[in-house]
Design a protein around this motif. Sequence first.
Motif, PDB file in Angstrom:
ATOM      1  N   ALA A  54       0.745  -1.172  -0.146  1.00 50.11           N
ATOM      2  CA  ALA A  54      -0.218  -0.120  -0.144  1.00 50.11           C
ATOM      3  C   ALA A  54       0.881   1.338  -0.088  1.00 50.11           C
ATOM      4  CB  ALA A  54      -0.912  -0.075   1.124  1.00 50.11           C
ATOM      5  N   ASN A  55       2.257   1.053   0.180  1.00 55.98           N
ATOM      6  CA  ASN A  55       3.014   2.611   0.391  1.00 55.98           C
ATOM      7  C   ASN A  55       3.369   2.977  -0.969  1.00 55.98           C
ATOM      8  OD1 ASN A  55       5.659   3.892   0.622  1.00 55.98           O
ATOM      9  ND2 ASN A  55       5.807   2.717   2.471  1.00 55.98           N
ATOM     10  N   ARG A  56       3.165   4.430  -0.963  1.00 55.56           N
ATOM     11  CA  ARG A  56       3.382   4.999  -2.279  1.00 55.56           C
ATOM     12  C   ARG A  56       4.770   4.999  -2.763  1.00 55.56           C
ATOM     13  NH1 ARG A  56      -0.554   7.318  -5.801  1.00 55.56           N
ATOM     14  NH2 ARG A  56      -2.336   8.003  -4.549  1.00 55.56           N
ATOM     15  N   ARG A  57       5.558   4.736  -2.060  1.00 57.41           N
ATOM     16  CA  ARG A  57       7.311   4.355  -2.688  1.00 57.41           C
ATOM     17  C   ARG A  57       7.263   3.267  -3.514  1.00 57.41           C
ATOM     18  NH1 ARG A  57      11.931   6.209   0.704  1.00 57.41           N
ATOM     19  NH2 ARG A  57      11.180   8.108   1.968  1.00 57.41           N
ATOM     20  N   PHE A  58       6.358   2.200  -3.305  1.00 57.37           N
ATOM     21  CA  PHE A  58       6.412   1.046  -4.185  1.00 57.37           C
ATOM     22  C   PHE A  58       5.348   0.840  -5.384  1.00 57.37           C
ATOM     23  CE2 PHE A  58       8.077   0.180  -0.097  1.00 57.37           C
ATOM     24  CZ  PHE A  58       9.392  -0.356  -0.423  1.00 57.37           C
ATOM     25  N   HIS A  59       4.252   1.610  -5.034  1.00 56.44           N
ATOM     26  CA  HIS A  59       3.107   1.801  -5.903  1.00 56.44           C
ATOM     27  C   HIS A  59       2.766   3.290  -6.406  1.00 56.44           C
ATOM     28  CE1 HIS A  59       2.650  -2.622  -5.458  1.00 56.44           C
ATOM     29  NE2 HIS A  59       2.798  -2.331  -4.121  1.00 56.44           N
ATOM     30  N   GLU A  60       3.374   4.001  -7.090  1.00 56.91           N
ATOM     31  CA  GLU A  60       3.282   5.592  -7.369  1.00 56.91           C
ATOM     32  C   GLU A  60       1.792   5.842  -7.845  1.00 56.91           C
ATOM     33  OE1 GLU A  60       6.657   7.485  -9.093  1.00 56.91           O
ATOM     34  OE2 GLU A  60       7.951   6.660  -7.850  1.00 56.91           O
ATOM     35  N   GLU A  61       1.222   4.800  -8.796  1.00 62.11           N
ATOM     36  CA  GLU A  61       0.143   5.086  -9.404  1.00 62.11           C
ATOM     37  C   GLU A  61      -0.881   4.894  -8.598  1.00 62.11           C
ATOM     38  OE1 GLU A  61       0.938   0.683  -9.188  1.00 62.11           O
ATOM     39  OE2 GLU A  61       2.128   2.372  -9.839  1.00 62.11           O
ATOM     40  N   ASP A  62      -2.081   5.749  -8.783  1.00 61.94           N
ATOM     41  CA  ASP A  62      -3.311   5.738  -8.179  1.00 61.94           C
ATOM     42  C   ASP A  62      -4.141   4.243  -8.462  1.00 61.94           C
ATOM     43  OD1 ASP A  62      -3.103   8.222  -7.213  1.00 61.94           O
ATOM     44  OD2 ASP A  62      -4.176   9.209  -8.642  1.00 61.94           O
ATOM     45  N   THR A  63      -4.621   3.787  -7.099  1.00 56.72           N
ATOM     46  CA  THR A  63      -5.428   2.873  -7.412  1.00 56.72           C
ATOM     47  C   THR A  63      -6.810   2.983  -7.944  1.00 56.72           C
ATOM     48  OG1 THR A  63      -4.350   1.361  -5.600  1.00 56.72           O
ATOM     49  CG2 THR A  63      -6.426   0.780  -6.171  1.00 56.72           C
ATOM     50  N   ILE A  64      -7.426   2.454  -8.870  1.00 49.56           N
ATOM     51  CA  ILE A  64      -8.619   2.792  -9.430  1.00 49.56           C
ATOM     52  C   ILE A  64      -9.487   1.418  -9.382  1.00 49.56           C
ATOM     53  CG2 ILE A  64      -9.895   3.423 -11.435  1.00 49.56           C
ATOM     54  CD1 ILE A  64      -7.423   5.137 -12.265  1.00 49.56           C
ATOM     55  N   ILE A  65     -10.818   1.697  -8.725  1.00 45.95           N
ATOM     56  CA  ILE A  65     -11.600   0.402  -8.490  1.00 45.95           C
ATOM     57  C   ILE A  65     -12.871   0.739  -9.357  1.00 45.95           C
ATOM     58  CG2 ILE A  65     -12.932  -0.792  -6.839  1.00 45.95           C
ATOM     59  CD1 ILE A  65     -10.879   0.247  -4.615  1.00 45.95           C
ATOM     60  N   GLU A  66     -13.058  -0.237 -10.242  1.00 49.71           N
ATOM     61  CA  GLU A  66     -14.371  -0.139 -11.027  1.00 49.71           C
ATOM     62  C   GLU A  66     -15.612  -0.807 -10.324  1.00 49.71           C
ATOM     63  OE1 GLU A  66     -16.205  -0.129 -15.562  1.00 49.71           O
ATOM     64  OE2 GLU A  66     -14.087  -0.576 -15.034  1.00 49.71           O
ATOM     65  N   ILE A  67     -16.499  -0.192  -9.730  1.00 55.87           N
ATOM     66  CA  ILE A  67     -17.249  -0.890  -9.066  1.00 55.87           C
ATOM     67  C   ILE A  67     -18.620  -1.403 -10.067  1.00 55.87           C
ATOM     68  CG2 ILE A  67     -19.398  -0.421  -7.216  1.00 55.87           C
ATOM     69  CD1 ILE A  67     -16.408  -0.026  -6.420  1.00 55.87           C
ATOM     70  N   ALA A  68     -19.089  -0.680 -11.059  1.00 52.39           N
ATOM     71  CA  ALA A  68     -19.918  -1.059 -12.163  1.00 52.39           C
ATOM     72  C   ALA A  68     -19.503  -0.311 -13.297  1.00 52.39           C
ATOM     73  CB  ALA A  68     -21.372  -0.742 -11.659  1.00 52.39           C
ATOM     74  N   ASP A  69     -20.259  -0.534 -14.513  1.00 53.09           N
ATOM     75  CA  ASP A  69     -20.002   0.320 -15.663  1.00 53.09           C
ATOM     76  C   ASP A  69     -19.968   1.625 -15.514  1.00 53.09           C
ATOM     77  OD1 ASP A  69     -19.761  -2.297 -17.095  1.00 53.09           O
ATOM     78  OD2 ASP A  69     -21.981  -2.092 -17.726  1.00 53.09           O
ATOM     79  N   GLY A  70     -18.792   2.265 -15.832  1.00 52.66           N
ATOM     80  CA  GLY A  70     -18.559   3.669 -15.553  1.00 52.66           C
ATOM     81  C   GLY A  70     -18.659   4.082 -14.256  1.00 52.66           C
ATOM     82  N   GLY A  74     -11.086   6.580  -7.292  1.00 56.91           N
ATOM     83  CA  GLY A  74      -9.896   6.718  -7.378  1.00 56.91           C
ATOM     84  C   GLY A  74      -9.385   7.339  -8.412  1.00 56.91           C
ATOM     85  N   GLY A  75      -8.096   7.702  -8.552  1.00 58.22           N
ATOM     86  CA  GLY A  75      -7.324   8.248  -9.620  1.00 58.22           C
ATOM     87  C   GLY A  75      -8.426   9.595 -10.233  1.00 58.22           C
ATOM     88  N   GLY A  76      -8.994  10.394  -9.279  1.00 58.15           N
ATOM     89  CA  GLY A  76      -9.667  11.493  -9.723  1.00 58.15           C
ATOM     90  C   GLY A  76     -10.985  11.295 -10.088  1.00 58.15           C
ATOM     91  N   HIS A  77     -11.565  10.179 -10.097  1.00 59.38           N
ATOM     92  CA  HIS A  77     -12.775   9.595 -10.212  1.00 59.38           C
ATOM     93  C   HIS A  77     -13.535   9.881  -8.658  1.00 59.38           C
ATOM     94  CE1 HIS A  77     -12.264   7.908 -14.064  1.00 59.38           C
ATOM     95  NE2 HIS A  77     -11.111   7.238 -13.519  1.00 59.38           N
ATOM     96  N   PHE A  78     -14.745  10.561  -8.808  1.00 62.10           N
ATOM     97  CA  PHE A  78     -15.221  10.897  -7.413  1.00 62.10           C
ATOM     98  C   PHE A  78     -16.692  10.624  -7.349  1.00 62.10           C
ATOM     99  CE2 PHE A  78     -18.239  13.674  -5.113  1.00 62.10           C
ATOM    100  CZ  PHE A  78     -17.813  13.650  -3.719  1.00 62.10           C
ATOM    101  N   GLN A  79     -17.207   9.759  -6.460  1.00 59.22           N
ATOM    102  CA  GLN A  79     -18.405   9.206  -6.358  1.00 59.22           C
ATOM    103  C   GLN A  79     -18.999   9.669  -5.040  1.00 59.22           C
ATOM    104  OE1 GLN A  79     -19.653   7.668  -9.033  1.00 59.22           O
ATOM    105  NE2 GLN A  79     -17.520   7.406  -9.926  1.00 59.22           N
ATOM    106  N   MET A  80     -20.363   9.735  -5.200  1.00 56.05           N
ATOM    107  CA  MET A  80     -21.120  10.343  -3.948  1.00 56.05           C
ATOM    108  C   MET A  80     -21.940   9.079  -3.504  1.00 56.05           C
ATOM    109  SD  MET A  80     -22.106  12.529  -1.684  1.00 56.05           S
ATOM    110  CE  MET A  80     -21.483  14.146  -2.619  1.00 56.05           C
ATOM    111  N   MET A  81     -21.702   8.526  -2.250  1.00 54.30           N
ATOM    112  CA  MET A  81     -22.385   7.249  -1.404  1.00 54.30           C
ATOM    113  C   MET A  81     -23.540   8.160  -0.474  1.00 54.30           C
ATOM    114  SD  MET A  81     -19.171   4.904  -0.750  1.00 54.30           S
ATOM    115  CE  MET A  81     -18.068   4.946  -1.857  1.00 54.30           C
ATOM    116  N   ALA A  82     -24.820   7.748  -0.702  1.00 50.73           N
ATOM    117  CA  ALA A  82     -25.716   8.340   0.226  1.00 50.73           C
ATOM    118  C   ALA A  82     -26.795   7.239   0.452  1.00 50.73           C
ATOM    119  CB  ALA A  82     -26.211   9.629  -0.422  1.00 50.73           C
ATOM    120  N   GLY A  83     -27.337   7.348   1.564  1.00 53.19           N
ATOM    121  CA  GLY A  83     -28.535   6.550   1.817  1.00 53.19           C
ATOM    122  C   GLY A  83     -28.765   6.687   3.301  1.00 53.19           C
ATOM    123  N   PRO A  84     -29.691   5.700   3.870  1.00 52.75           N
ATOM    124  CA  PRO A  84     -30.194   5.929   5.259  1.00 52.75           C
ATOM    125  C   PRO A  84     -29.206   4.972   6.282  1.00 52.75           C
ATOM    126  CG  PRO A  84     -31.191   4.102   4.165  1.00 52.75           C
ATOM    127  CD  PRO A  84     -30.550   4.767   3.073  1.00 52.75           C
TER     128      PRO A  84
END
Length: 194
Positions: A54-70, A74-84
């Motif tokens: 998990a250390n940036r010294r060994f993995h400089e690139e951002d982790t990007i996780i695709e949850i669903a299509d589109g 991570g990597g500049g992708h912003f998502q809003m999670m909301a609910g009760p």
Amino acid sequence: DRLKDFGVQTSLSVGSAHTIIGLVGDTSNVDIDMLSALDIVESVQRVQEPFKKANRRFHEEDTIIEIADGIKIGGGHFQMMAGPCSVESEEQIIEIAKAVQKAGATILRGGAFKPRTSPYAFQGLGVEGLRLLQAAKKETGMPIVTEIMDASHLPFFEDADVDIIQVGARNMQNFELLKKLSKIDRPILLKRGL
């Protein structure tokens, strides 16, 4: 030879009173506790950066996780999670899912299992709450995130097709749960306290 089984190279330094074995390579898989327990080992020390996976010294690139299509995190992708806070009924969760989606949320969150300080407080609908989140997901197309309380609940989360499994601040030291979650192919949201 035992150390080489971890996929590292060894560097031997023999002195008059001590022998030091240095490990060269990715030592993140080396079980320090197991090595320390050996009667021929006096001490084990890390001399470089910890947490290599998990250390940036060994993995400089951002982790990007695709949850669903589109829908990426991570990597500049912003998502809003909301609910009760807690899922209480099918009508409630679907109504809220539609409202938060209309307001711009892309991921539905809701508590099926609720950690409470008092055993007399509402602790969520459990498996039924997961079913209701699944119904809201089907209705809106929104991925879902909810908190897991116990490793024994993991099959229910997989059956309900929970997209992101949340681990709350109360379970951040539940190492058995964390170890089980580390072996599944699903994003884990770690919620830490301040």
